[in-house]
Design a protein around this motif. Sequence first.
Motif, short mmCIF file in Angstrom:
data_model
loop_
_atom_site.label_atom_id
_atom_site.label_comp_id
_atom_site.label_asym_id
_atom_site.label_seq_id
_atom_site.Cartn_x
_atom_site.Cartn_y
_atom_site.Cartn_z
N PHE A 85 -8.50 -10.33 -10.42
CA PHE A 85 -9.71 -9.65 -9.95
C PHE A 85 -9.60 -8.14 -10.13
O PHE A 85 -10.59 -7.47 -10.45
CB PHE A 85 -9.98 -9.99 -8.49
N GLN A 86 -8.41 -7.60 -9.94
CA GLN A 86 -8.22 -6.16 -10.14
C GLN A 86 -8.42 -5.79 -11.61
O GLN A 86 -9.02 -4.76 -11.92
CB GLN A 86 -6.83 -5.75 -9.65
N GLN A 87 -7.90 -6.62 -12.50
CA GLN A 87 -8.01 -6.33 -13.93
C GLN A 87 -9.46 -6.31 -14.40
O GLN A 87 -9.84 -5.49 -15.23
CB GLN A 87 -7.21 -7.35 -14.75
N ILE A 88 -10.27 -7.23 -13.88
CA ILE A 88 -11.66 -7.28 -14.34
C ILE A 88 -12.58 -6.44 -13.46
O ILE A 88 -13.78 -6.34 -13.72
CB ILE A 88 -12.18 -8.73 -14.40
N GLY A 89 -12.02 -5.81 -12.44
CA GLY A 89 -12.78 -4.88 -11.62
C GLY A 89 -13.72 -5.52 -10.61
O GLY A 89 -14.73 -4.92 -10.23
#
Length: 275
Positions: A85-89
Amino acid sequence: MERLNISVRDIQMNVKRYNSESDKKVVLLHGFTGSTNTWEEVISSIDPSIEILTIDLIGHGETDKPKEARRYHVEEQVADLHELFQQIGWEHFTLVGYSMGGRLALAYSSKHGVDRLILESSSPGLNDQDARIERKFADEQLAQRIIEEGVPAFIDYWEQIPLFDSQKRLSHKKKKMIREERLSQTAVGLSNSLKGFSTGEQPSLWGNLNSLHIPVTLLTGELDVKFCEIAKKMLALLPNADWKIINNVGHAIHVENPKLFATIVEDIILKEDIR
């Protein structure tokens, strides 16, 4: 639909992303022997203004299947989701989980923030230590059976367990589709998922429910007596929850009545202010 293969910690995860970017977002987590494909009928009925993310969980679909069962432990999978989730914002979204995916969704929400939680035929695990030991042993035996006998023999057995009796009423076409999805799995992935993410292996989350203040919707099929009883107990402990019993379906509501399931999810996201 956009297909993504994302490197998360030490594995590659298969992800599908649907619809244009929107501030209304939902993540769908499948159950044991499932994949991103399990949600296709549901997605086709959801309002296109909602952005959707589906994920092949570790050991399933096209996501990696590590050989070490400990890599499938719940804390590892929670860390995987958070990194993803952090990677895709993605920061604000509704998290939907079915059965095994519901246990993971609940575990994730107990540690990280989501806007809302929708749990389909899910549980917080087993609170009784003896029951956990018994379940862990049973799942380890089943995991070994998968390795020894192979996936087709296991699926023959899995399709006949009482939990899925109501699926026998489905059309031949739909039953064939479900079976093909199950047969597409691997022995190592299913076996390690059972060993590493068994209800007996996962720590109980019953004690976390009273501190989970986000809105939670519990969904169960009226023919799934076991999970209706679990939902009733969960409802009494969750501070901000409601429970919907869906008529004439069993454990897999999204499979047995995908249009109604889509409508419920859509209504929750579009008609209620969850921010």
